[in-house]
Motif scaffolding. Structure first.
Motif, PDB file in Angstrom:
ATOM      1  N   GLY A 227       0.202   5.577  -3.546  1.00 19.01           N
ATOM      2  CA  GLY A 227       1.542   5.633  -2.965  1.00 19.01           C
ATOM      3  C   GLY A 227       1.522   6.224  -1.563  1.00 19.01           C
ATOM      4  N   TRP A 228       0.733   7.292  -1.385  1.00 14.01           N
ATOM      5  CA  TRP A 228       0.596   7.875  -0.045  1.00 14.01           C
ATOM      6  C   TRP A 228      -0.074   6.888   0.901  1.00 14.01           C
ATOM      7  N   THR A 229      -1.051   6.144   0.396  1.00 15.09           N
ATOM      8  CA  THR A 229      -1.762   5.166   1.231  1.00 15.09           C
ATOM      9  C   THR A 229      -0.819   4.059   1.696  1.00 15.09           C
ATOM     10  N   ILE A 230      -0.032   3.533   0.777  1.00 14.24           N
ATOM     11  CA  ILE A 230       0.923   2.477   1.138  1.00 14.24           C
ATOM     12  C   ILE A 230       1.964   3.032   2.106  1.00 14.24           C
ATOM     13  N   GLY A 231       2.465   4.240   1.823  1.00 16.69           N
ATOM     14  CA  GLY A 231       3.437   4.864   2.724  1.00 16.69           C
ATOM     15  C   GLY A 231       2.871   5.080   4.112  1.00 16.69           C
ATOM     16  N   ALA A 232       1.623   5.523   4.184  1.00 13.97           N
ATOM     17  CA  ALA A 232       0.988   5.745   5.485  1.00 13.97           C
ATOM     18  C   ALA A 232       0.787   4.418   6.215  1.00 13.97           C
ATOM     19  N   GLY A 233       0.394   3.378   5.493  1.00 13.24           N
ATOM     20  CA  GLY A 233       0.204   2.075   6.124  1.00 13.24           C
ATOM     21  C   GLY A 233       1.493   1.547   6.731  1.00 13.24           C
ATOM     22  N   ILE A 234       2.582   1.681   6.004  1.00 16.83           N
ATOM     23  CA  ILE A 234       3.874   1.210   6.509  1.00 16.83           C
ATOM     24  C   ILE A 234       4.352   2.088   7.659  1.00 16.83           C
ATOM     25  N   THR A 235       4.222   3.398   7.501  1.00 17.91           N
ATOM     26  CA  THR A 235       4.685   4.323   8.543  1.00 17.91           C
ATOM     27  C   THR A 235       3.893   4.151   9.828  1.00 17.91           C
ATOM     28  N   LEU A 236       2.582   4.106   9.729  1.00 17.39           N
ATOM     29  CA  LEU A 236       1.757   3.902  10.922  1.00 17.39           C
ATOM     30  C   LEU A 236       1.920   2.485  11.463  1.00 17.39           C
ATOM     31  N   GLY A 237       2.274   1.565  10.590  1.00 17.77           N
ATOM     32  CA  GLY A 237       2.473   0.182  11.003  1.00 17.77           C
ATOM     33  C   GLY A 237       3.681  -0.029  11.899  1.00 17.77           C
ATOM     34  N   ILE A 238       4.612   0.920  11.914  1.00 16.53           N
ATOM     35  CA  ILE A 238       5.781   0.781  12.792  1.00 16.53           C
ATOM     36  C   ILE A 238       5.674   1.661  14.034  1.00 16.53           C
ATOM     37  N   PHE A 239       4.502   2.263  14.259  1.00 18.41           N
ATOM     38  CA  PHE A 239       4.310   3.066  15.459  1.00 18.41           C
ATOM     39  C   PHE A 239       4.579   2.194  16.684  1.00 18.41           C
ATOM     40  N   PRO A 240       5.427   2.662  17.622  1.00 17.67           N
ATOM     41  CA  PRO A 240       5.939   1.772  18.668  1.00 17.67           C
ATOM     42  C   PRO A 240       5.060   1.548  19.890  1.00 17.67           C
ATOM     43  N   VAL A 241       3.765   1.771  19.778  1.00 13.97           N
ATOM     44  CA  VAL A 241       2.893   1.545  20.926  1.00 13.97           C
ATOM     45  C   VAL A 241       1.907   0.441  20.564  1.00 13.97           C
ATOM     46  N   LEU A 242       1.988  -0.657  21.294  1.00 16.08           N
ATOM     47  CA  LEU A 242       1.117  -1.798  21.016  1.00 16.08           C
ATOM     48  C   LEU A 242      -0.353  -1.421  21.170  1.00 16.08           C
ATOM     49  N   GLY A 243      -1.169  -1.944  20.272  1.00 13.79           N
ATOM     50  CA  GLY A 243      -2.608  -1.752  20.368  1.00 13.79           C
ATOM     51  C   GLY A 243      -3.128  -0.448  19.793  1.00 13.79           C
ATOM     52  N   THR A 244      -2.272   0.318  19.148  1.00 11.49           N
ATOM     53  CA  THR A 244      -2.708   1.615  18.633  1.00 11.49           C
ATOM     54  C   THR A 244      -2.689   1.709  17.118  1.00 11.49           C
ATOM     55  N   ARG A 245      -2.016   0.804  16.458  1.00  9.25           N
ATOM     56  CA  ARG A 245      -1.796   0.935  15.020  1.00  9.25           C
ATOM     57  C   ARG A 245      -3.097   0.919  14.213  1.00  9.25           C
ATOM     58  N   ALA A 246      -4.010   0.055  14.541  1.00  7.84           N
ATOM     59  CA  ALA A 246      -5.267  -0.018  13.787  1.00  7.84           C
ATOM     60  C   ALA A 246      -6.066   1.269  13.948  1.00  7.84           C
ATOM     61  N   TRP A 247      -6.094   1.798  15.167  1.00  4.53           N
ATOM     62  CA  TRP A 247      -6.818   3.056  15.396  1.00  4.53           C
ATOM     63  C   TRP A 247      -6.159   4.206  14.657  1.00  4.53           C
TER      64      TRP A 247
END
Length: 172
Positions: free
Chosen positions: A41-61
């Motif tokens: 649950g934490w992993t899925i939450g982190a994936g979604i939360t980091l997935g909406i980070f508003p800076v292009l090119g940074t989400r995978a890192w």
């Protein structure tokens, strides 16, 4: 005969659909391997939360670092990060506006297409012109992120627990 079996399994995979093949089956597979529903649950939450980070090119890192730091499942983390890409794009401008408002700065009239074009033409010039705006958008995300993380975690964990009860961990 082996070729026919392989073709049948490929056909079955296509019939399962994208959602099941790339998200549901890996999540269930992790539960079968013994990962706890809470950790997942934490992993899925982190994936979604980091997935909406508003800076292009940074989400995978960000996902790579967060997964390493908190020992989260990287494939699941990145799958959910990728799943919310349309939401990521849709939220860039609202995060910019929220950041501008939080810092008492004048609102800016931007579009995602304008930002993308400016960045593609001159990345260095883009950062010089829009760097502070982007940092304010990132700080707005920092205010929203804990709420998104916790909401997603507590929304998906009960579902994962029910699935986990049905799926017994595989023993070697």
């Amino acid at each position: 005969m082996e070729g026919k079996d392989h073709a049948d399994s490929g056909e079955a995979a296509r019939k399962r659909g994208w959602w099941r093949r790339w998200l549901w089956d890996p999540v269930v597979g992790q539960l079968k391997q013994g990962i706890s529903p809470d950790k997942l649950g934490w992993t899925i939450g982190a994936g979604i939360t980091l997935g909406i980070f508003p800076v292009l090119g940074t989400r995978a890192w960000l996902c790579l670092l967060a997964g390493w730091w908190f020992k989260l499942n990287q494939p699941v983390l990145h799958s959910f990060k990728s799943l919310v890409y349309p939401l990521h794009v849709a939220l860039i401008i609202p995060f910019i506006h929220l950041g501008q408002w939080l810092y008492g700065k004048e609102g800016v009239r931007l579009s995602f297409e304008f930002l993308r074009t400016q960045f593609a033409e001159d990345p260095w010039g883009f950062w010089q012109e829009f760097g502070w705006i982007i940092l304010r958008a990132a700080s707005a995300w920092l205010l929203v992120a804990p709420f998104v993380l916790v909401a997603v975690k507590f929304a998906v964990t009960p579902i994962l627990r029910r699935v986990g009860l049905k799926e017994k961990p595989e023993k070697p």
